[in-house]
Write an enzyme that holds these catalytic residues in place. Structure first.
Site, PDB file in Angstrom:
ATOM      1  N   ASP A   8     -14.952  17.999 -39.658  1.00 53.02           N
ATOM      2  CA  ASP A   8     -13.823  17.181 -40.074  1.00 53.02           C
ATOM      3  C   ASP A   8     -13.493  16.098 -39.060  1.00 53.02           C
ATOM      4  OD1 ASP A   8     -10.805  16.558 -40.532  1.00 53.02           O
ATOM      5  OD2 ASP A   8     -11.393  17.671 -42.324  1.00 53.02           O
ATOM      6  N   TRP A  32     -10.261  16.751 -44.624  1.00 55.40           N
ATOM      7  CA  TRP A  32     -11.516  16.587 -45.367  1.00 55.40           C
ATOM      8  C   TRP A  32     -12.151  17.941 -45.648  1.00 55.40           C
ATOM      9  CZ3 TRP A  32     -10.151  12.424 -47.033  1.00 55.40           C
ATOM     10  CH2 TRP A  32      -9.706  11.369 -46.236  1.00 55.40           C
ATOM     11  N   ASP A  33     -12.024  18.892 -44.732  1.00 62.00           N
ATOM     12  CA  ASP A  33     -12.499  20.246 -44.998  1.00 62.00           C
ATOM     13  C   ASP A  33     -11.772  20.849 -46.198  1.00 62.00           C
ATOM     14  OD1 ASP A  33     -14.539  20.906 -43.175  1.00 62.00           O
ATOM     15  OD2 ASP A  33     -13.096  21.176 -41.561  1.00 62.00           O
ATOM     16  N   LEU A  34     -10.460  20.731 -46.203  1.00 59.80           N
ATOM     17  CA  LEU A  34      -9.676  21.327 -47.282  1.00 59.80           C
ATOM     18  C   LEU A  34      -9.977  20.664 -48.623  1.00 59.80           C
ATOM     19  CD1 LEU A  34      -6.303  21.669 -45.354  1.00 59.80           C
ATOM     20  CD2 LEU A  34      -7.837  23.527 -46.015  1.00 59.80           C
TER      21      LEU A  34
END
Length: 401
Positions: free
Chosen positions: A131, A160-162
Site C-alpha cells: 500500500d 488501497w489494500d482495503l
C-alpha cells in the site's frame, strides 16, 4: 438474519496481510465458509501489530474473524496434495502467493475445471508492491500535507489494500454468479497498483493532471473544489467544517452570524458564495472570517450551537476517544465486542451491511490450526489417515489448552 446469502459456499483463503484477508473476511461475514490455509509454523502475518501486551496480534484477529483455520506443511508434496484436493473440493481459491508453480491456475484447473481462482498481486506485471509504495506511485503523498511543506506525507490507513480486498470479494461473488449461469470457472487477477490508479483516475485526478501538465498543489485540510476547513476551539480541541452544498453553507453562515460580512466579500470580489467554486476560490478569506468565532467557543458550546442545524461538522477525536464512545453505546453499532481466543474480549468490526436495518454479529477469528481435523474429515479423509498426516508433520492442529 439467520441465513446469510453465501451460506453453503466454501472458499479457500491462502492470502496474507491486508487485501486478501479483507476479501476473505467480507465473504465470511456474508455466510461463506472461508478456510484459511497457513504453514504449520504459523501465518506470515500472524504477529503483525497492533498486538496485546502478551504479543497476540489484534490485527490478525480483526482481519480473520469468522474464518476456519487449517495448517499444512506447504513445502511437502503430501501437504500440497492435500491443499490441491481441498481447493478442488471447495471450488473457490483466494491467494496472493508469489511464484508458487503448484498454485498456478493451469495446474489447479486440471483437478477442478470450473475453479474460481482470484490472485492478488502488487502490480499487473508481477512485480511486488504494498500500500505505501503504491500510494507513493500515484502521487497522493505529494498532494497531502501543509501547503508550506515539500515533504511527502503518507496516510496511515492502508486504503488501497482495503479497496483491493473489497474488489476481490466482488470479483469472487461475480465469478460465482457467472459459474451458476454458465458452468464456467474464472481466473481473476487483481493488482494493488491497478486498484489505486483506477481509483485516482475515476475521480478525474489523472485527467486533471494530464490537461494541466502540473501537479495539484497541497491543500492542507481544505476541501478541494468547495469549502472545508479545520478550526481550533477555545478549549484546545479542533473541528472540521464542510460547506459542500448550498444548504450547508447557508446554515454555517446563519449559525455564525456572518451573513453581512460574506455579502460584503461577495460584492468586493465579484463572487457568489452559494456556488462551490466561488467558495473554494475564497476559502482563505472565509476561514479568516470564521476563525475568531470558533476560537471563542469550546467544543461543548459548538455542539450546542450546531445541534438541530444543517451545519456539516465533526470534532477531531483520538482513537481512544472513539473506543470509549463505542463502549458507552453498548455495542449498538458496527463495532462489537467478541471473545477472542488468546486475547480475551476485544472490540472488532462486524459487516457494515445492515439487512432490514439489522447488523449481523461478528465472530472471533480462529486459533491457528483449530479446524484442520474438521476440514480434513469433511474432505473425505478418515481418522487414521488424518492421524498419520498429523504425526508425520504434514498437517498441524491447534495446541490443546
Amino acid at each position: 438474519m439467520t441465513a446469510r446469502p453465501l451460506n453453503g459456499i466454501r472458499v479457500v483463503d491462502m492470502s496474507s496481510f491486508v487485501a486478501g484477508p479483507t476479501a476473505g473476511r467480507v465473504l465470511a461475514e456474508l455466510g461463506a465458509e472461508v478456510i484459511r490455509v497457513d504453514p504449520i509454523s504459523g501465518a506470515v502475518d500472524g504477529n503483525r501489530w497492533p498486538v496485546t501486551d502478551d504479543g497476540a496480534s489484534l490485527y490478525w484477529a480483526g482481519l480473520n474473524q469468522a474464518k476456519k483455520s487449517v495448517t499444512v506443511d506447504l513445502r511437502s508434496e503430501a501437504g500440497r496434495r492435500f491443499v490441491t484436493d481441498l481447493v478442488a473440493d471447495s471450488g473457490i481459491l483466494l491467494e496472493n502467493a508469489a511464484h508458487a508453480p503448484w498454485l498456478d491456475n493451469t495446474v489447479l484447473t486440471r483437478h477442478r475445471p470450473d475453479l474460481i481462482h482470484l490472485h492478488v498481486e502488487g502490480h499487473a506485471d508481477g512485480t511486488p508492491a504494498v500500500d505505501y509504495t503504491v500510494n507513493a506511485e500515484v502521487g497522493l503523498p505529494l498532494m497531502t500535507g501543509a501547503p508550506s511543506s515539500d515533504t511527502p506525507v503518507n496516510h496511515v490507513l492502508p486504503a488501497w489494500d482495503l479497496l483491493t480486498g473489497l474488489y476481490a470479494a466482488l470479483g469472487l461473488v461475480t465469478a460465482l454468479r457467472r459459474r451458476d449461469q454458465t458452468g464456467q470457472g474464472s481466473y481473476l487477477q487483481l493488482a494493488l497498483g491497478d486498484v489505486a490508479l483506477s481509483a485516482v483516475a475515476s475521480m478525474g485526478w489523472v485527467a486533471e493532471a494530464d490537461r494541466s501538465g502540473a501537479a495539484r498543489g497541497r491543500q492542507g485540510n481544505a476541501l478541494f473544489g468547495s469549502y472545508g476547513a479545520d478550526f481550533p476551539t477555545a478549549d484546545g480541541r479542533a473541528v472540521m467544517i464542510v460547506g459542500l452544498t448550498t444548504g450547508q453553507w447557508r446554515a454555517l453562515v446563519d449559525v455564525t452570524g456572518t451573513a453581512d460580512i460574506f455579502s460584503a466579500l461577495e460584492r468586493h470580489r465579484g463572487l457568489d458564495l452559494s456556488v462551490e467554486a466561488d467558495r473554494y476560490a475564497a476559502r482563505d478569506a472565509i476561514t479568516a472570517v470564521l476563525q475568531p468565532w470558533f476560537a471563542a467557543r469550546s467544543l461543548a458550546q459548538l455542539e450546542a450551537e450546531f445541534d438541530g442545524t444543517r451545519v456539516l461538522w465533526s470534532a477531531y477525536r483520538t482513537l481512544a476517544e472513539v473506543a470509549a464512545d463505542i463502549r458507552c453505546r453498548e455495542g449498538d453499532g458496527v463495532v462489537q465486542e467478541v471473545v477472542q481466543p488468546g486475547i480475551g474480549t476485544m472490540l472488532t468490526s462486524r459487516s457494515p451491511l445492515r439487512w432490514s436495518g439489522v447488523y449481523t454479529d461478528a465472530t472471533a477469528a480462529p486459533v491457528s490450526g483449530a479446524h484442520t481435523r474438521d476440514v480434513a474429515t469433511a474432505a473425505g479423509l478418515d481418522s487414521r489417515t488424518i492421524d498419520d498426516l498429523v504425526e508425520s508433520g504434514v498437517l498441524g492442529e491447534a495446541e490443546a489448552k
